[in-house]
Design an enzyme around this catalytic site. Structure first.
Site, PDB file in Angstrom:
ATOM      1  N   SER A   1     -23.933  80.237 -59.981  1.00 57.49           N
ATOM      2  CA  SER A   1     -24.857  81.187 -59.379  1.00 57.49           C
ATOM      3  C   SER A   1     -25.586  80.529 -58.211  1.00 57.49           C
ATOM      4  O   SER A   1     -25.170  79.481 -57.701  1.00 57.49           O
ATOM      5  CB  SER A   1     -25.848  81.690 -60.436  1.00 57.49           C
ATOM      6  OG  SER A   1     -26.594  82.793 -59.942  1.00 57.49           O
TER       7      SER A   1
ATOM      8  N   GLY B   1     -28.510  78.945 -57.944  1.00 55.18           N
ATOM      9  CA  GLY B   1     -29.087  77.622 -58.134  1.00 55.18           C
ATOM     10  C   GLY B   1     -28.067  76.521 -57.953  1.00 55.18           C
ATOM     11  O   GLY B   1     -28.346  75.483 -57.336  1.00 55.18           O
ATOM     12  N   GLU B   2     -26.858  76.717 -58.472  1.00 50.16           N
ATOM     13  CA  GLU B   2     -25.810  75.723 -58.342  1.00 50.16           C
ATOM     14  C   GLU B   2     -25.313  75.638 -56.893  1.00 50.16           C
ATOM     15  O   GLU B   2     -24.932  74.558 -56.420  1.00 50.16           O
ATOM     16  CB  GLU B   2     -24.648  76.049 -59.286  1.00 50.16           C
ATOM     17  CG  GLU B   2     -24.962  75.865 -60.754  1.00 50.16           C
ATOM     18  CD  GLU B   2     -25.939  76.922 -61.285  1.00 50.16           C
ATOM     19  OE1 GLU B   2     -26.827  76.553 -62.060  1.00 50.16           O
ATOM     20  OE2 GLU B   2     -25.806  78.111 -60.907  1.00 50.16           O
ATOM     21  N   TYR B   3     -25.322  76.771 -56.210  1.00 48.72           N
ATOM     22  CA  TYR B   3     -24.963  76.758 -54.782  1.00 48.72           C
ATOM     23  C   TYR B   3     -25.928  75.878 -53.998  1.00 48.72           C
ATOM     24  O   TYR B   3     -25.508  75.034 -53.190  1.00 48.72           O
ATOM     25  CB  TYR B   3     -24.976  78.179 -54.222  1.00 48.72           C
ATOM     26  CG  TYR B   3     -24.869  78.244 -52.711  1.00 48.72           C
ATOM     27  CD1 TYR B   3     -23.627  78.174 -52.086  1.00 48.72           C
ATOM     28  CD2 TYR B   3     -26.004  78.356 -51.925  1.00 48.72           C
ATOM     29  CE1 TYR B   3     -23.523  78.221 -50.701  1.00 48.72           C
ATOM     30  CE2 TYR B   3     -25.907  78.396 -50.545  1.00 48.72           C
ATOM     31  CZ  TYR B   3     -24.673  78.332 -49.935  1.00 48.72           C
ATOM     32  OH  TYR B   3     -24.575  78.372 -48.565  1.00 48.72           O
TER      33      TYR B   3
ATOM     34  N   GLY C   1     -25.218  72.277 -54.680  1.00 50.09           N
ATOM     35  CA  GLY C   1     -24.020  71.739 -54.050  1.00 50.09           C
ATOM     36  C   GLY C   1     -24.031  71.780 -52.531  1.00 50.09           C
ATOM     37  O   GLY C   1     -23.210  71.122 -51.881  1.00 50.09           O
TER      38      GLY C   1
END
EC number: 2.4.99.12
Length: 411
Positions: free
Chosen positions: A57, A59-61, A64
């Site tokens: 989602s 947050g992970e984007y 990264g």
């Protein structure tokens, strides 16, 4: 176990299609996946070299992103495919400049995995933190295609470390290397004989630090703040907004400005919040016709600008940890040397523990505790400055994960 997983994932597909009739978010995901293969086939050809970035989602984007940006520059002639599992990530970043194609990840059936990887043929795949899909990863491994996992965090209770988690363990071994946030995660991986591990830390530190190199000026916030002390309440939920509004209404005479950026910006939520405030309040959606400098509270009923707004904060409250929704990003505020207040449910957030231990962040559980620490930070300037500096130093000393990951990929 593989047989049961594949039955389960197919049943999940049918279940999601049924639930889509009743849930708008699930519907977005179901509809968004219908044409993903045709989108890929339309935009990729046999000669294209590709990289694949996957995030669960938003947050992970964000986690990264510093790695994605560097790889975008290192491989300008590759086509980059960015996939999301969640509509909340896809909807906000479907026009991401780091990718040529943004899609939903397909449901992890064997058939989908074979078709997806056959079209993509990524020279390198990067998964962020978690969202491990066995069939897709096994297909990458079967084709000898490189894959790494970055900013990973593991806990003993996860299936990877249980007797019934063999298929998920096998999926982990599809990664040629895993970069973890902490030593404990590395130890857990070694307990299942996965040894290609580097403790690089959390790429979010690099991500939020990069915010300092950007233009964070927002003229309308300048007009609102009007050189007054400003408290920013970011990603708030009703339980936190209750404390904030009660404080504002109780201390109307304090020469302080408040910016509230709710996590939920639906009209009913914004209306309810506005009606509880007994002071002059303006909404972002009305900013062009309002007298911003005379308002005491500014409600941000939009998304995408909170990380810049923290630049104007003298004190920050970060939402999520008073309820069951999970603490939101404290590092976005910490990098601007801002003292932080959070709720008391932060058990799964190691950065919150560290920020509190360093002395720049404070956990509260009720109105009285909230009022006491907020008044102390407002009234004692030196204390406020010292707390903010401690938060910045925590971010600064934990940078460097991106360099380690890129150094590995260059070998």
């Amino acid at each position: 176990m593989s047989f049961l997983y594949n039955i389960g994932i197919n049943l999940t597909g049918f279940g999601l299609k049924f639930l889509a009739f009743f849930n708008e978010k699930i519907k977005k995901g179901v509809v968004g996946r219908r044409n993903l293969f045709s989108i890929l086939e339309k935009n990729l050809n046999e000669q294209d070299k590709t990289l694949w970035f996957h995030c669960a989602s938003l947050g992970e984007y964000e986690q990264g992103l510093p790695v994605f940006k560097e790889l975008r520059e290192l491989y300008p002639n590759h086509k980059i495919v960015l996939s999301f599992f969640s509509p909340s990530g896809y909807d906000i970043r479907k026009n991401s400049p780091v990718a040529d194609i943004v899609i939903y990840i397909p449901l992890d059936t064997k058939k989908n995995a074979k078709r997806f990887i056959s079209i993509l043929k990524p020279e390198l795949s990067i998964f962020v933190k978690y969202d491990i899909w066995p069939n897709l990863l096994n297909e990458l491994k079967a084709r000898n295609l490189r894959a790494i996992l970055i900013s990973a965090v593991f806990r003993e209770k996860q299936p990877y470390f249980k007797f019934y988690g063999q298929q998920l363990r096998d999926a982990l071994f599809s990664f040629e290397h895993i970069f973890t946030q902490n030593e404990h995660s590395k130890t857990l991986l070694k307990s299942i004989n996965y040894n290609n591990v580097t403790v690089s830390g959390d790429t979010r530190f690099d991500r939020v630090y990069s915010q300092l190199q950007q233009d964070n000026n927002l003229n309308f916030i300048d007009s609102f703040k009007d050189n007054k002390l400003c408290i920013v309440a970011g990603s708030t939920w009703p339980e936190g907004e209750k404390l904030i509004t009660a404080y504002i209404n109780s201390f109307k005479d304090k020469d302080v400005k408040f910016i509230i950026a709710p996590h939920n910006i639906k009209d009913a939520q914004i209306k309810n919040l506005s009606e509880k405030l007994e002071v002059s309040t303006v909404l972002y959606s009305n900013k062009d016709t309002a007298n911003l400098s005379t308002a005491k509270v500014f409600i941000i009923d939009t998304i995408g600008i909170l990380s810049k707004i923290y630049n104007y904060a003298d004190i920050a409250y970060i939402g999520g940890a008073l309820g069951n929704t999970g603490l939101h990003n404290t590092l976005e505020a910490a990098v601007f040397s801002v003292p932080i207040i959070i709720g008391n449910h932060y058990e799964k957030f190691p950065e919150a523990h560290a920020l509190i231990e360093s002395g720049g962040t404070f956990s509260i559980s009720n109105q009285n505790e909230f009022n006491l620490i907020l008044n102390k930070l407002i009234d004692e300037s030196d204390f406020k400055t010292d707390c903010g500096s401690k938060n910045f130093e925590y971010v600064n000393k934990n940078r460097g994960a991106v360099i380690q990951i890129l150094d590995y990929l260059r070998i």
